[in-house]
Design an enzyme around this catalytic site. Structure first.
Site, PDB file in Angstrom:
ATOM      1  N   GLY A 163       0.798  -1.229   0.000  1.00  0.00           N
ATOM      2  CA  GLY A 163       0.000   0.000   0.000  1.00  0.00           C
ATOM      3  C   GLY A 163       0.828   1.274   0.000  1.00  0.00           C
ATOM      4  O   GLY A 163       0.279   2.379   0.027  1.00  0.00           O
TER       5      GLY A 163
ATOM      6  N   LYS B  86       4.158   1.270  -4.428  1.00  0.00           N
ATOM      7  CA  LYS B  86       5.186   0.668  -5.302  1.00  0.00           C
ATOM      8  C   LYS B  86       4.673   0.458  -6.727  1.00  0.00           C
ATOM      9  O   LYS B  86       5.324   0.845  -7.696  1.00  0.00           O
ATOM     10  CB  LYS B  86       5.647  -0.699  -4.740  1.00  0.00           C
ATOM     11  CG  LYS B  86       6.240  -0.652  -3.346  1.00  0.00           C
ATOM     12  CD  LYS B  86       6.705  -2.025  -2.884  1.00  0.00           C
ATOM     13  CE  LYS B  86       5.615  -3.073  -2.780  1.00  0.00           C
ATOM     14  NZ  LYS B  86       4.545  -2.775  -1.809  1.00  0.00           N
TER      15      LYS B  86
ATOM     16  N   SER C 186       9.917  -6.727  -0.683  1.00  0.00           N
ATOM     17  CA  SER C 186      11.325  -7.053  -0.354  1.00  0.00           C
ATOM     18  C   SER C 186      11.696  -6.511   1.024  1.00  0.00           C
ATOM     19  O   SER C 186      12.509  -5.591   1.125  1.00  0.00           O
ATOM     20  CB  SER C 186      12.275  -6.554  -1.446  1.00  0.00           C
ATOM     21  OG  SER C 186      11.951  -5.272  -1.930  1.00  0.00           O
TER      22      SER C 186
HETATM   23  N1  LIG Z   1       1.841 -11.967   4.492  1.00  0.00           N
HETATM   24  C1  LIG Z   1       1.924 -11.037   3.537  1.00  0.00           C
HETATM   25  N2  LIG Z   1       2.767  -9.989   3.683  1.00  0.00           N
HETATM   26  C2  LIG Z   1       2.853  -9.059   2.719  1.00  0.00           C
HETATM   27  N3  LIG Z   1       2.135  -9.066   1.554  1.00  0.00           N
HETATM   28  C3  LIG Z   1       1.290 -10.106   1.364  1.00  0.00           C
HETATM   29  C4  LIG Z   1       1.132 -11.120   2.347  1.00  0.00           C
HETATM   30  N4  LIG Z   1       0.219 -12.000   1.899  1.00  0.00           N
HETATM   31  C5  LIG Z   1      -0.191 -11.577   0.682  1.00  0.00           C
HETATM   32  N5  LIG Z   1       0.449 -10.432   0.352  1.00  0.00           N
HETATM   33  C6  LIG Z   1       0.274  -9.790  -0.955  1.00  0.00           C
HETATM   34  O1  LIG Z   1       1.461 -10.100  -1.678  1.00  0.00           O
HETATM   35  C7  LIG Z   1       2.049  -8.927  -2.223  1.00  0.00           C
HETATM   36  C8  LIG Z   1       3.544  -8.875  -1.899  1.00  0.00           C
HETATM   37  O2  LIG Z   1       4.257  -9.748  -2.696  1.00  0.00           O
HETATM   38  P1  LIG Z   1       5.824  -9.556  -2.808  1.00  0.00           P
HETATM   39  O3  LIG Z   1       6.301 -10.639  -3.703  1.00  0.00           O
HETATM   40  O4  LIG Z   1       6.122  -8.159  -3.202  1.00  0.00           O
HETATM   41  O5  LIG Z   1       6.315  -9.804  -1.308  1.00  0.00           O
HETATM   42  S1  LIG Z   1       7.800 -10.082  -0.762  1.00  0.00           S
HETATM   43  O6  LIG Z   1       8.698  -9.126  -1.434  1.00  0.00           O
HETATM   44  O7  LIG Z   1       8.166 -11.465  -1.063  1.00  0.00           O
HETATM   45  O8  LIG Z   1       7.730  -9.853   0.700  1.00  0.00           O
HETATM   46  C9  LIG Z   1       1.385  -7.738  -1.556  1.00  0.00           C
HETATM   47  O9  LIG Z   1       1.225  -6.814  -2.611  1.00  0.00           O
HETATM   48  P2  LIG Z   1       1.401  -5.222  -2.424  1.00  0.00           P
HETATM   49  O10 LIG Z   1       0.210  -4.809  -1.597  1.00  0.00           O
HETATM   50  O11 LIG Z   1       1.334  -4.699  -3.826  1.00  0.00           O
HETATM   51  O12 LIG Z   1       2.699  -4.928  -1.781  1.00  0.00           O
HETATM   52  C10 LIG Z   1       0.092  -8.291  -1.000  1.00  0.00           C
HETATM   53  O13 LIG Z   1      -0.946  -8.043  -1.914  1.00  0.00           O
HETATM   54  N1  LIG Z   2       1.289   9.061  -4.883  1.00  0.00           N
HETATM   55  C1  LIG Z   2       0.075   8.664  -4.539  1.00  0.00           C
HETATM   56  N2  LIG Z   2      -0.882   9.529  -4.199  1.00  0.00           N
HETATM   57  C2  LIG Z   2      -2.107   9.107  -3.848  1.00  0.00           C
HETATM   58  N3  LIG Z   2      -2.502   7.812  -3.808  1.00  0.00           N
HETATM   59  C3  LIG Z   2      -1.584   6.897  -4.131  1.00  0.00           C
HETATM   60  C4  LIG Z   2      -0.256   7.264  -4.508  1.00  0.00           C
HETATM   61  N4  LIG Z   2       0.440   6.134  -4.762  1.00  0.00           N
HETATM   62  C5  LIG Z   2      -0.411   5.110  -4.559  1.00  0.00           C
HETATM   63  N5  LIG Z   2      -1.617   5.572  -4.181  1.00  0.00           N
HETATM   64  C6  LIG Z   2      -2.787   4.742  -3.886  1.00  0.00           C
HETATM   65  O1  LIG Z   2      -2.444   3.907  -2.792  1.00  0.00           O
HETATM   66  C7  LIG Z   2      -2.932   2.605  -2.983  1.00  0.00           C
HETATM   67  C8  LIG Z   2      -1.785   1.613  -2.912  1.00  0.00           C
HETATM   68  O2  LIG Z   2      -0.917   1.833  -4.003  1.00  0.00           O
HETATM   69  P1  LIG Z   2      -0.154   0.656  -4.711  1.00  0.00           P
HETATM   70  O3  LIG Z   2       0.639   1.256  -5.805  1.00  0.00           O
HETATM   71  O4  LIG Z   2      -1.088  -0.450  -5.061  1.00  0.00           O
HETATM   72  O5  LIG Z   2       0.818   0.178  -3.513  1.00  0.00           O
HETATM   73  P2  LIG Z   2       1.718  -1.116  -3.373  1.00  0.00           P
HETATM   74  O6  LIG Z   2       2.051  -1.595  -4.754  1.00  0.00           O
HETATM   75  O7  LIG Z   2       2.924  -0.640  -2.624  1.00  0.00           O
HETATM   76  O8  LIG Z   2       0.908  -2.091  -2.588  1.00  0.00           O
HETATM   77  C9  LIG Z   2      -3.655   2.585  -4.319  1.00  0.00           C
HETATM   78  O9  LIG Z   2      -5.048   2.742  -4.064  1.00  0.00           O
HETATM   79  C10 LIG Z   2      -3.101   3.792  -5.042  1.00  0.00           C
HETATM   80  O10 LIG Z   2      -4.038   4.372  -5.929  1.00  0.00           O
END
Ligand SMILES: Nc1ncnc2c1ncn2[C@@H]1O[C@H](COP(=O)(O)OS(=O)(=O)O)[C@@H](OP(=O)(O)O)[C@H]1O
Ligand SMILES: Nc1ncnc2c1ncn2[C@@H]1O[C@H](COP(=O)(O)OP(=O)(O)O)[C@@H](O)[C@H]1O
Length: 207
Positions: free
Chosen positions: A40, A43, A111
């Site tokens: 969130g 990224k 990561s």
């Molecule tokens: N336990 C747990 N912790 C963190 N995240 C979780 C977990 N389970 C599922 N997810 C979902 O998996 C996405 C992260 O995957 P990654 O490959 O980036 O994770 S890692 O780098 O291996 O830690 C992550 O996506 P992002 O929200 O886009 O970061 C989550 O949607």
């Molecule tokens: N610079 C920004 N300003 C406002 N909202 C953002 C910004 N970057 C991401 N968001 C919002 O935050 C939420 C999470 O972004 P996301 O790119 O999916 O994060 P991650 O990949 O780290 O999980 C999404 O709803 C996205 O629209």
């Protein structure tokens, strides 16, 4: 002839066309932009906005998104520390190939562990691993919660969730840090602009 890991009697095959030739063709320098941060933190948003900006400038970039790679290459991995380490190792190796192909490879994964990110840095040629830290507070990421995962983690329905009951180790020496200014997150375009500025300054957008 050498032995590597479980493989014995293997040879390194050189090809006549090398990275410098490809970079000349593409008019850019291959590198890895490694985006790390909490779920969130933005990224994927940064990765996509940056990819689009580079594309519009005629630069060849490719996004490796953690979530997406877990649908294929890494679908055998979960979220234990060992599996996350293997996830990062594989993506690091793939990113290295893309950079060697001359592309600007944008890797976007939580990561969470410093040593896994540092291992990726160590396999890339000098200065071509660009670590971007999405330094957004947990409160903000949790308030965004676009997938509802923080809610599930707080309710104990997901175990080992990064930032809740699994650690996130912030970089100590990253190349770029994206953070709030006066409590406001920069826009996606501004975040991408910060990275493009760095790539321009360091000469990655020309041969
Ligand atoms: N336990 C747990 N912790 C963190 N995240 C979780 C977990 N389970 C599922 N997810 C979902 O998996 C996405 C992260 O995957 P990654 O490959 O980036 O994770 S890692 O780098 O291996 O830690 C992550 O996506 P992002 O929200 O886009 O970061 C989550 O949607
Ligand atoms: N610079 C920004 N300003 C406002 N909202 C953002 C910004 N970057 C991401 N968001 C919002 O935050 C939420 C999470 O972004 P996301 O790119 O999916 O994060 P991650 O990949 O780290 O999980 C999404 O709803 C996205 O629209």
């Amino acid at each position: 002839m050498s032995a590597v890991g479980k493989s014995a009697n293997i040879f390194w095959q050189e090809c006549p066309v090398g990275k410098l030739d490809r970079q000349k063709l593409l008019k850019q320098r291959g590198c890895v932009v490694w985006i790390t941060g909490l779920s969130g933190s933005g990224k994927s948003t940064l990765a996509c906005t940056l990819g689009r900006e580079l594309h519009s400038r005629g630069k060849l970039a490719y996004v490796l998104d953690g979530d997406n790679l877990r649908h294929g290459l890494n679908k055998d991995l979960g979220f234990s520390a060992e599996d996350r380490a293997e996830n990062i190792r594989r993506v690091g190796e793939v990113a290295k190939l893309f950079a060697d192909a001359g592309l600007i490879c944008i890797a976007s994964l939580i990561s969470p562990y410093r040593k896994d990110r540092d291992s990726c840095r160590s396999i890339l040629p000098d200065l071509s691993f660009i670590e971007v830290f999405m330094n957004m507070p947990l409160d903000l990421c949790e308030a965004r919660d676009p997938k509802g995962l923080y809610k599930l983690a707080r309710a104990g329905k997901i175990k080992g969730f990064t930032g809740i009951d699994d650690p996130y180790e912030p970089p100590l020496n990253c190349e770029i840090e994206i953070q709030q200014e006066n409590g406001v997150c920069p826009s996606p375009c501004a975040m991408a602009g910060q990275v493009v500025g760095y790539l321009e300054d360091k000469g990655f957008l020309r041969e």
